[in-house]
Motif scaffolding. Sequence first.
Motif, mmCIF file in Angstrom:
data_model
loop_
_atom_site.group_PDB
_atom_site.id
_atom_site.type_symbol
_atom_site.label_atom_id
_atom_site.label_comp_id
_atom_site.label_asym_id
_atom_site.label_seq_id
_atom_site.Cartn_x
_atom_site.Cartn_y
_atom_site.Cartn_z
ATOM 1 N N ASN A 3 9.602 -18.387 10.859
ATOM 2 C CA ASN A 3 10.639 -17.636 10.158
ATOM 3 C C ASN A 3 10.035 -16.498 9.345
ATOM 4 O OD1 ASN A 3 13.360 -17.548 10.126
ATOM 5 N ND2 ASN A 3 13.632 -19.021 8.487
ATOM 6 N N SER A 4 9.143 -15.708 9.933
ATOM 7 C CA SER A 4 8.430 -14.686 9.171
ATOM 8 C C SER A 4 8.723 -13.286 9.686
ATOM 9 C CB SER A 4 6.930 -14.945 9.203
ATOM 10 O OG SER A 4 6.456 -14.826 10.521
ATOM 11 N N LYS A 5 8.476 -12.317 8.806
ATOM 12 C CA LYS A 5 8.599 -10.906 9.141
ATOM 13 C C LYS A 5 7.344 -10.200 8.666
ATOM 14 C CE LYS A 5 13.593 -10.711 8.811
ATOM 15 N NZ LYS A 5 14.745 -10.133 8.147
ATOM 16 N N THR A 6 6.905 -9.206 9.425
ATOM 17 C CA THR A 6 5.709 -8.446 9.059
ATOM 18 C C THR A 6 6.090 -7.007 8.763
ATOM 19 O OG1 THR A 6 4.319 -9.869 10.431
ATOM 20 C CG2 THR A 6 3.412 -7.734 9.814
ATOM 21 N N HIS A 7 5.506 -6.481 7.700
ATOM 22 C CA HIS A 7 5.743 -5.111 7.258
ATOM 23 C C HIS A 7 4.391 -4.435 7.061
ATOM 24 C CE1 HIS A 7 9.839 -6.467 6.184
ATOM 25 N NE2 HIS A 7 9.218 -7.539 5.743
ATOM 26 N N GLU A 8 4.401 -3.125 6.950
ATOM 27 C CA GLU A 8 3.180 -2.395 6.629
ATOM 28 C C GLU A 8 3.387 -1.699 5.290
ATOM 29 O OE1 GLU A 8 0.436 1.097 8.485
ATOM 30 O OE2 GLU A 8 1.357 -0.328 9.873
ATOM 31 N N TYR A 9 2.387 -1.800 4.421
ATOM 32 C CA TYR A 9 2.481 -1.208 3.082
ATOM 33 C C TYR A 9 1.095 -0.754 2.649
ATOM 34 C CZ TYR A 9 3.232 -0.894 -1.980
ATOM 35 O OH TYR A 9 3.297 -0.464 -3.291
ATOM 36 N N ARG A 10 0.962 0.522 2.381
ATOM 37 C CA ARG A 10 -0.270 1.104 1.847
ATOM 38 C C ARG A 10 -1.519 0.655 2.599
ATOM 39 N NH1 ARG A 10 -0.298 1.267 -4.546
ATOM 40 N NH2 ARG A 10 -1.808 2.876 -4.051
ATOM 41 N N GLY A 11 -1.454 0.691 3.920
ATOM 42 C CA GLY A 11 -2.618 0.366 4.733
ATOM 43 C C GLY A 11 -2.873 -1.117 4.909
ATOM 44 N N HIS A 12 -1.864 -1.952 4.694
ATOM 45 C CA HIS A 12 -2.000 -3.402 4.842
ATOM 46 C C HIS A 12 -0.809 -3.942 5.630
ATOM 47 C CE1 HIS A 12 -4.554 -2.556 1.393
ATOM 48 N NE2 HIS A 12 -5.167 -3.693 1.641
ATOM 49 N N HIS A 13 -1.039 -5.052 6.320
ATOM 50 C CA HIS A 13 0.047 -5.781 6.968
ATOM 51 C C HIS A 13 0.476 -6.891 6.016
ATOM 52 C CE1 HIS A 13 -0.252 -3.869 10.843
ATOM 53 N NE2 HIS A 13 -1.565 -4.075 10.859
#
Length: 76
Positions: A3-13
Amino acid sequence: MPNSKTHEYRGHHVTVGVDQKFPSDKFSGNYLVMSLGGSVVCRGKTAIVDSENVVAHLAFSLALEAIDIELRKPDY
């Protein structure tokens, strides 16, 4: 993470997951922050709360704060 979601933020997953605590109607969240190179920066869990929506936002906020702290560390 189920039940997870992945995002990208400031050069990180950032991967955020929510787990339901059976048999109750309570939820806990967890997060994993990885660099774009694939190394784990940090991981953590939230408290157990009554709302799936609240716990997802809490886990995401904690992950973003962890990235900001990591980026503020001085390079020695």
